[in-house]
Write a protein that holds these residues in place. Structure first.
Motif, PDB file in Angstrom:
ATOM      1  N   ARG A 178       1.279  -1.456  -0.223  1.00 44.37           N
ATOM      2  CA  ARG A 178       0.001   0.248   0.165  1.00 44.37           C
ATOM      3  C   ARG A 178       1.159   1.719  -0.105  1.00 44.37           C
ATOM      4  NH1 ARG A 178      -5.085  -0.693   1.140  1.00 44.37           N
ATOM      5  NH2 ARG A 178      -4.291  -2.628   2.587  1.00 44.37           N
ATOM      6  N   GLY A 179       0.580   2.067  -1.076  1.00 46.26           N
ATOM      7  CA  GLY A 179       1.393   3.438  -1.097  1.00 46.26           C
ATOM      8  C   GLY A 179       0.684   4.590  -1.482  1.00 46.26           C
ATOM      9  N   VAL A 180       0.794   6.006  -0.285  1.00 46.03           N
ATOM     10  CA  VAL A 180       1.049   7.199  -0.510  1.00 46.03           C
ATOM     11  C   VAL A 180       1.293   7.546  -1.979  1.00 46.03           C
ATOM     12  CG1 VAL A 180      -0.308   9.700   0.566  1.00 46.03           C
ATOM     13  CG2 VAL A 180      -0.755   6.995   1.219  1.00 46.03           C
ATOM     14  N   LEU A 181       1.585   7.863  -2.874  1.00 45.78           N
ATOM     15  CA  LEU A 181       2.451   8.109  -3.533  1.00 45.78           C
ATOM     16  C   LEU A 181       2.421   9.741  -3.880  1.00 45.78           C
ATOM     17  CD1 LEU A 181       3.118   4.840  -5.137  1.00 45.78           C
ATOM     18  CD2 LEU A 181       3.583   5.386  -2.796  1.00 45.78           C
ATOM     19  N   GLY A 182       2.980  10.342  -4.180  1.00 45.17           N
ATOM     20  CA  GLY A 182       3.319  11.767  -4.730  1.00 45.17           C
ATOM     21  C   GLY A 182       4.359  11.907  -5.585  1.00 45.17           C
ATOM     22  N   GLU A 183       3.385  12.607  -6.281  1.00 40.14           N
ATOM     23  CA  GLU A 183       5.090  13.335  -7.653  1.00 40.14           C
ATOM     24  C   GLU A 183       5.210  14.217  -7.780  1.00 40.14           C
ATOM     25  OE1 GLU A 183       6.430  12.021 -10.542  1.00 40.14           O
ATOM     26  OE2 GLU A 183       6.499  13.437 -11.092  1.00 40.14           O
ATOM     27  N   THR A 184       6.814  14.248  -7.701  1.00 35.64           N
ATOM     28  CA  THR A 184       7.670  15.523  -7.353  1.00 35.64           C
ATOM     29  C   THR A 184       6.972  17.102  -7.867  1.00 35.64           C
ATOM     30  OG1 THR A 184       8.922  14.498  -6.098  1.00 35.64           O
ATOM     31  CG2 THR A 184       9.440  16.402  -6.413  1.00 35.64           C
ATOM     32  N   VAL A 185       6.296  18.154  -7.310  1.00 37.55           N
ATOM     33  CA  VAL A 185       6.927  19.003  -8.252  1.00 37.55           C
ATOM     34  C   VAL A 185       7.851  19.878  -7.004  1.00 37.55           C
ATOM     35  CG1 VAL A 185       5.107  21.531  -8.599  1.00 37.55           C
ATOM     36  CG2 VAL A 185       3.933  19.180  -8.054  1.00 37.55           C
ATOM     37  N   ILE A 186       8.591  20.096  -8.098  1.00 33.58           N
ATOM     38  CA  ILE A 186       9.962  20.905  -7.900  1.00 33.58           C
ATOM     39  C   ILE A 186      10.398  22.429  -8.993  1.00 33.58           C
ATOM     40  CG2 ILE A 186      11.831  19.522  -8.093  1.00 33.58           C
ATOM     41  CD1 ILE A 186      13.149  20.332  -5.326  1.00 33.58           C
ATOM     42  N   ASP A 187      11.120  23.278  -8.470  1.00 35.31           N
ATOM     43  CA  ASP A 187      10.937  24.839  -9.375  1.00 35.31           C
ATOM     44  C   ASP A 187      11.979  24.575 -10.019  1.00 35.31           C
ATOM     45  OD1 ASP A 187       9.005  25.433  -8.764  1.00 35.31           O
ATOM     46  OD2 ASP A 187       9.082  27.402  -7.864  1.00 35.31           O
ATOM     47  N   PHE A 188      12.981  23.266 -10.301  1.00 29.57           N
ATOM     48  CA  PHE A 188      14.007  23.545 -11.374  1.00 29.57           C
ATOM     49  C   PHE A 188      13.698  21.691 -12.348  1.00 29.57           C
ATOM     50  CE2 PHE A 188      15.683  21.930  -7.192  1.00 29.57           C
ATOM     51  CZ  PHE A 188      16.420  20.815  -7.572  1.00 29.57           C
ATOM     52  N   PRO A 189      14.772  21.626 -13.401  1.00 33.64           N
ATOM     53  CA  PRO A 189      14.146  20.696 -13.853  1.00 33.64           C
ATOM     54  C   PRO A 189      14.993  19.681 -13.257  1.00 33.64           C
ATOM     55  CG  PRO A 189      15.638  22.612 -14.936  1.00 33.64           C
ATOM     56  CD  PRO A 189      15.858  22.400 -13.891  1.00 33.64           C
ATOM     57  N   VAL A 190      13.828  18.787 -13.634  1.00 33.38           N
ATOM     58  CA  VAL A 190      14.057  17.127 -12.712  1.00 33.38           C
ATOM     59  C   VAL A 190      14.040  15.725 -13.855  1.00 33.38           C
ATOM     60  CG1 VAL A 190      14.139  17.787 -10.391  1.00 33.38           C
ATOM     61  CG2 VAL A 190      12.064  17.030 -11.775  1.00 33.38           C
ATOM     62  N   ALA A 191      14.993  15.062 -13.830  1.00 34.70           N
ATOM     63  CA  ALA A 191      14.249  13.897 -14.051  1.00 34.70           C
ATOM     64  C   ALA A 191      14.027  13.625 -15.232  1.00 34.70           C
ATOM     65  CB  ALA A 191      14.905  12.677 -13.405  1.00 34.70           C
ATOM     66  N   ASP A 192      12.125  13.853 -14.771  1.00 39.27           N
ATOM     67  CA  ASP A 192      11.280  13.493 -15.305  1.00 39.27           C
ATOM     68  C   ASP A 192      10.637  14.742 -15.727  1.00 39.27           C
ATOM     69  OD1 ASP A 192      10.001  14.185 -12.666  1.00 39.27           O
ATOM     70  OD2 ASP A 192       9.247  12.441 -12.471  1.00 39.27           O
ATOM     71  N   ASN A 193      10.296  15.440 -15.495  1.00 34.77           N
ATOM     72  CA  ASN A 193       9.732  16.758 -15.928  1.00 34.77           C
ATOM     73  C   ASN A 193      10.243  18.084 -15.742  1.00 34.77           C
ATOM     74  OD1 ASN A 193       6.982  15.467 -15.723  1.00 34.77           O
ATOM     75  ND2 ASN A 193       7.303  15.188 -14.050  1.00 34.77           N
ATOM     76  N   LYS A 194      10.931  18.926 -16.857  1.00 35.85           N
ATOM     77  CA  LYS A 194      11.904  20.316 -16.711  1.00 35.85           C
ATOM     78  C   LYS A 194      10.984  21.095 -17.108  1.00 35.85           C
ATOM     79  CE  LYS A 194      14.494  17.292 -18.196  1.00 35.85           C
ATOM     80  NZ  LYS A 194      14.949  16.522 -17.416  1.00 35.85           N
ATOM     81  N   THR A 195       9.693  20.960 -16.573  1.00 32.43           N
ATOM     82  CA  THR A 195       9.019  22.403 -16.436  1.00 32.43           C
ATOM     83  C   THR A 195       7.671  22.634 -15.233  1.00 32.43           C
ATOM     84  OG1 THR A 195       7.157  22.357 -17.780  1.00 32.43           O
ATOM     85  CG2 THR A 195       9.622  23.904 -18.522  1.00 32.43           C
ATOM     86  N   ASN A 196       7.364  23.037 -14.396  1.00 29.19           N
ATOM     87  CA  ASN A 196       5.639  23.056 -14.086  1.00 29.19           C
ATOM     88  C   ASN A 196       5.002  22.728 -14.632  1.00 29.19           C
ATOM     89  OD1 ASN A 196       3.288  24.869 -12.490  1.00 29.19           O
ATOM     90  ND2 ASN A 196       5.275  23.808 -11.173  1.00 29.19           N
TER      91      ASN A 196
END
Ligand SMILES: [Zn+2]
Length: 478
Positions: A178-196
């Motif tokens: 079981r998991g409460v799984l949060g996708e990261t939102v961060i203000d610099f480009p990261v591995a999966d997403n480059k922008t907000n």
């Protein structure tokens, strides 16, 4: 049907029956007994219900993933017939442990950089290592390793924040955890997403895909108030309001974070987040080591769940969260390991032991946190901190069947006078025998049933070589 064919069929049926792990424990079908999927009989049942009832010779009945009865062995075996029966005599049956804060794939960075403060550790080592290595493949391999470690340690629910969280959800659901799984939102480009905008689109799709799943609670995870702008924090809150998804974040982990926030916003991180309308009853806040002034009351007013990470905070010398005071204030507080790179394991047994002892030494008062209270943080209070107390955290009728059978007579556990002392101060992860999540047995007599341990280890070693190489190729710069 020819006679020899019939004998072959009977032989096959017999062989099949013998190969079932529980064949020897199959209960005879009794007249009048209500049929359930699984019975766990014998052993001390630590319910963590409101009365904190402990049943010396107990039993639990499970049907369709839920607990349908908890009582004495005689009561349960008199009323129910189990399709499968596990004999837990001499053992301890507890609610599955809840790890309230992780970055699960970071197990692959375990021991990569130790003995540093948070800023140096993050900026010189972890962020560069992540930039060079985090791919979906990395995340899957790390998640499988972390899941195997958590199941072995009796953790049945974890709350995560990382990248490629959709892949983490797939691996978690496959492993039956079981998991409460949060996708990261961060203000610099990261591995999966480059922008907000990319991150928000990812979260939208991710939450839509998993909402309503029996094991996965998809969440949005703005990293922290110091790495996400006010506009993006407000957008995360609006997303949560619209979808009902929980918000996983870090708050007031270090003194420096608080000082910087006061300089930038004229308010502590908690007061600032309150002012911009970010806080609410779906927020799960890791750390809260440095609450200021009325911060605790603010968190209480909004029903924010707090997750205490004593070992990570100790290792990074972040400080000691005032957990006994928070509990007195009536806050919802759970317990977590944080990522294994700052711990360096995912054992909730060590976390409980550390929590109880850390607060004693900090307050110079051995009564400030009892073994039972530490156990509550990892079970029922942990469920409250994740806003899942109606579903998990205790062994009660109607709750999800997340239960763990723990060895009761390892050398380091005997003799036993108090079950909570035994569990918190003496029991280690290795004592976990059998793990059931949502009614499904995922580990039986220390054998993982949903994950391939050998393949997981081999793949972790491959990633170790890649990570070392990636960092040697161009050394991390400040
Ligand atoms: Zn964290």
């Amino acid at each position: 049907m020819p006679k020899h064919l019939l004998s072959i069929l009977i032989l096959c049926a017999m062989l099949l029956n013998f190969s079932l792990p529980d064949a020897s424990a199959q209960a005879p079908r009794k007249r009048g007994g209500s049929q359930v999927d699984l019975l766990v009989l014998g052993g001390t049942v630590v319910t963590m219900n409101q009365g904190r009832e402990v049943i010396a010779e107990g039993g639990v009945a499970v049907k369709a993933g839920k607990i349908v009865a908890v009582g004495t062995r005689a009561e349960i075996s008199g009323k129910y017939v189990g399709h499968q029966t596990i004999n837990a005599a001499g053992r301890i049956i507890i609610p599955g442990l809840i790890n309230g804060h992780t970055h699960v794939p970071m197990v692959l960075f375990r021991g990569l950089a130790d003995d540093l403060d948070l800023q140096e550790w993050l900026t010189k080592y972890i962020f560069p290592a992540e930039a060079k290595n985090v791919t979906e493949e990395f995340v899957r391999a790390g998640t499988r390793l972390g899941l195997a470690e958590m199941i072995r340690g009796g953790t049945t629910t974890y709350c995560d924040m990382y990248y490629f969280e959709d892949a983490i959800a797939e691996e978690t659901a496959k492993a039956g955890v079981r998991g409460v799984l949060g996708e990261t939102v961060i203000d610099f480009p990261v591995a999966d997403n480059k922008t907000n905008a990319e991150a928000m689109a990812y979260v939208e799709k991710f939450v839509k895909r998993w909402q309503g799943h029996e094991l996965i609670v998809p969440a949005i995870a703005p990293h922290a108030a110091y790495t996400v702008s006010e506009e993006h924090l407000r957008a995360a809150r609006a997303f949560s309001d619209r979808t009902g998804a929980p918000i996983v974040t870090h708050i007031s982990e270090t003194k420096r974070e608080v000082d910087d926030s006061i300089k930038a916003h004229g308010a502590s991180p908690i007061a600032y987040l309150d002012r911009i309308g970010f806080l609410g009853e779906r927020v799960i806040a890791a750390h809260v080591v440095w609450p200021q002034g009325t911060d605790a009351q603010i968190l209480k007013k909004h029903g924010v769940g707090v997750v205490h990470n004593p070992q990570s905070n100790m290792k990074l010398a972040a400080g000691v969260a005032p957990v006994p005071q928070m509990l007195k204030e009536g806050l919802k507080v759970g317990l977590g390991t944080d990522g294994a790179a700052s711990n360096n394991d995912l054992s909730m047994w060590e976390e409980m032991d550390s929590a109880a002892k850390l607060h004693k030494v900090m307050s110079n008062d051995p009564k400030v946190m009892s073994a039972q209270e530490a156990f509550e943080l990892a079970t029922i209070r942990g469920a409250e901190a994740l806003h899942l107390e109606k579903e998990i955290g205790s062994l009660e009728v109607g709750k999800r069947a997340d239960l763990v059978i723990v060895e009761g007579d390892s050398l380091n556990q005997i003799p036993s006078y108090n079950v909570y002392s035994d569990l918190v101060y003496a029991t280690k992860a290795a004592a976990v025998q059998t793990v059931i999540i949502n009614g499904r047995v995922v580990m039986r007599d220390r054998r993982l049933l949903t994950l391939n341990e050998r393949a997981i280890k081999a793949s972790a070693r491959v990633f170790r070589e890649r990570i070392v190489k990636s960092l040697a190729a161009s050394p991390a710069k400040e």
